[in-house]
Design a protein around this motif. Structure first.
Motif, PDB file in Angstrom:
ATOM      1  N   ALA A   1     -14.695   9.392   2.965  1.00 60.26           N
ATOM      2  CA  ALA A   1     -15.157   9.360   1.572  1.00 60.26           C
ATOM      3  C   ALA A   1     -14.643  10.547   0.755  1.00 60.26           C
ATOM      4  O   ALA A   1     -14.818  10.590  -0.460  1.00 60.26           O
ATOM      5  N   SER A   2     -14.013  11.529   1.425  1.00 55.49           N
ATOM      6  CA  SER A   2     -13.555  12.713   0.678  1.00 55.49           C
ATOM      7  C   SER A   2     -12.354  12.350  -0.194  1.00 55.49           C
ATOM      8  O   SER A   2     -11.631  11.373   0.071  1.00 55.49           O
TER       9      SER A   2
ATOM     10  N   ILE B   1      -4.878  10.298   0.639  1.00 60.48           N
ATOM     11  CA  ILE B   1      -3.963  10.052   1.760  1.00 60.48           C
ATOM     12  C   ILE B   1      -3.963   8.565   2.113  1.00 60.48           C
ATOM     13  O   ILE B   1      -2.912   7.974   2.368  1.00 60.48           O
ATOM     14  N   ALA B   2      -5.153   7.940   2.052  1.00 62.59           N
ATOM     15  CA  ALA B   2      -5.245   6.506   2.373  1.00 62.59           C
ATOM     16  C   ALA B   2      -4.462   5.653   1.369  1.00 62.59           C
ATOM     17  O   ALA B   2      -4.051   4.536   1.687  1.00 62.59           O
ATOM     18  N   SER B   3      -4.234   6.185   0.169  1.00 60.96           N
ATOM     19  CA  SER B   3      -3.486   5.429  -0.847  1.00 60.96           C
ATOM     20  C   SER B   3      -2.026   5.233  -0.422  1.00 60.96           C
ATOM     21  O   SER B   3      -1.308   4.406  -0.986  1.00 60.96           O
ATOM     22  N   GLY B   4      -1.590   6.023   0.554  1.00 66.81           N
ATOM     23  CA  GLY B   4      -0.222   5.886   1.060  1.00 66.81           C
ATOM     24  C   GLY B   4       0.796   6.674   0.255  1.00 66.81           C
ATOM     25  O   GLY B   4       1.986   6.676   0.582  1.00 66.81           O
ATOM     26  N   ALA B   5       0.332   7.364  -0.785  1.00 70.39           N
ATOM     27  CA  ALA B   5       1.282   8.067  -1.657  1.00 70.39           C
ATOM     28  C   ALA B   5       1.551   9.504  -1.206  1.00 70.39           C
ATOM     29  O   ALA B   5       2.436  10.160  -1.741  1.00 70.39           O
ATOM     30  N   ALA B   6       0.771   9.977  -0.232  1.00 71.21           N
ATOM     31  CA  ALA B   6       0.918  11.389   0.158  1.00 71.21           C
ATOM     32  C   ALA B   6       1.995  11.546   1.236  1.00 71.21           C
ATOM     33  O   ALA B   6       2.166  10.681   2.087  1.00 71.21           O
TER      34      ALA B   6
END
Ligand code: SF4
Ligand code: SF4
Length: 274
Positions: free
Chosen positions: A162-163, A169-174
């Protein structure tokens, strides 16, 4: 136990140096025993801002990339230190022990990111501590993160789904600044500058800017189409390095034009006459 990390959004960084100044304010002239000796006023940049200029005149872009220690999981600085002088805490923060690291100059060159500095006066290697002394005292974020006015620096628990950092990071853009180092960095980036291809389309018979022309870029499994603006300008961003593409320009009543490009550097095609 949290596992701390940071996500830095380059598009949000305005290059104001507030993070740099906050780090200096927190660490210069103040020892934090067990965490770090005082950061010198000059010569060390625990939060370093790299200014990256891209393109050629008149198409030039500037990005500011804040670079602290990456607090790597596979940290070569830890391996290079003798007697446990550099260690990874259970929360993932990599600390140079200011007592044990005295005289260990080899630690400086172990970091491929170049974020460890040698303090000649104190005979000591030094770097960003992720403000561990503040986190241990109950702070929710380091000073540089707290002081960023644009929200470019996100900090939090990488193991908490939830952070904000986990969400980004989960968005895949990092991505890491140097994935080729393979260090499992816990400081990662969004919006790192890639290559771009740009140009300006002009109608050959009238010398007018070709507004509304269709420009397609194909190659490397990608197919992107944009429309030229009032000035005939177009641009494709976020392209891969060293890749062959073809730019195809079409405008009603004119013969289509195909231009091969290679992104060994950013490409400005200049004025293209149809
Ligand atoms: S960025 Fe450099 S100093 Fe920081 S943990 Fe990784 S190797 Fe060590
Ligand atoms: S986390 Fe703390 S020590 Fe590291 S760059 Fe930010 S202010 Fe400096």
């Amino acid at each position: 136990m949290a596992r701390y990390g940071m996500v830095i959004d380059i598009a949000r960084c305005s290059g104001c140096y507030n993070c740099f100044l906050a780090c200096k304010d927190e660490h210069c002239g103040q020892d934090y025993p067990g965490y770090a000796a005082a950061q010198p006023m000059t010569g060390q940049f625990w939060m370093n801002i790299i200014e990256k200029e891209r393109g050629q005149y008149p198409k030039v872009k500037l990005a500011d990339i804040p670079v602290p220690c990456m607090h790597c999981e596979d940290a070569p600085c830890v391996k290079s230190a003798k007697g446990g002088a550099v260690y990874s805490r259970p929360d993932g923060i990599v600390i140079i022990d200011p007592a044990k690291a005295e005289g260990q100059k080899q630690i400086v060159s172990s970091c491929p990111y170049g974020v460890i500095y040698w303090n000649g006066e104190k005979n000591l290697p030094q770097k960003c501590t992720l403000c561990a002394h503040l986190l241990d005292a109950g702070w929710k974020e380091p000073r540089c993160v707290e002081m960023c006015p644009t929200g470019a620096l996100a900090f939090g628990d990488l193991d908490d789904p939830a952070s904000e950092v986990s969400r980004l990071i989960a968005s895949g853009a990092a991505e890491s600044l140097h994935p080729e180092y393979g260090l499992k960095e816990k400081v990662v980036y969004i919006g790192l500058p890639k290559k771009f291809v740009a140009g300006m389309v002009v109608l050959g018979d009238t010398d007018e800017c070709a507004e509304g022309a269709t420009v397609t870029l194909t190659g490397s499994g990608r197919n992107m189409t944009v429309t030229t603006d009032t000035f005939g300008d177009f641009e494709f961003e976020g392209l891969a390095d060293d890749t062959d593409y073809i730019v195809i320009i079409k405008a009603k009543g004119y013969k289509p034009k195909e231009i091969p490009v290679k992104t060994t550097s950013d490409v400005y095609l200049g004025v293209i006459k149809l």
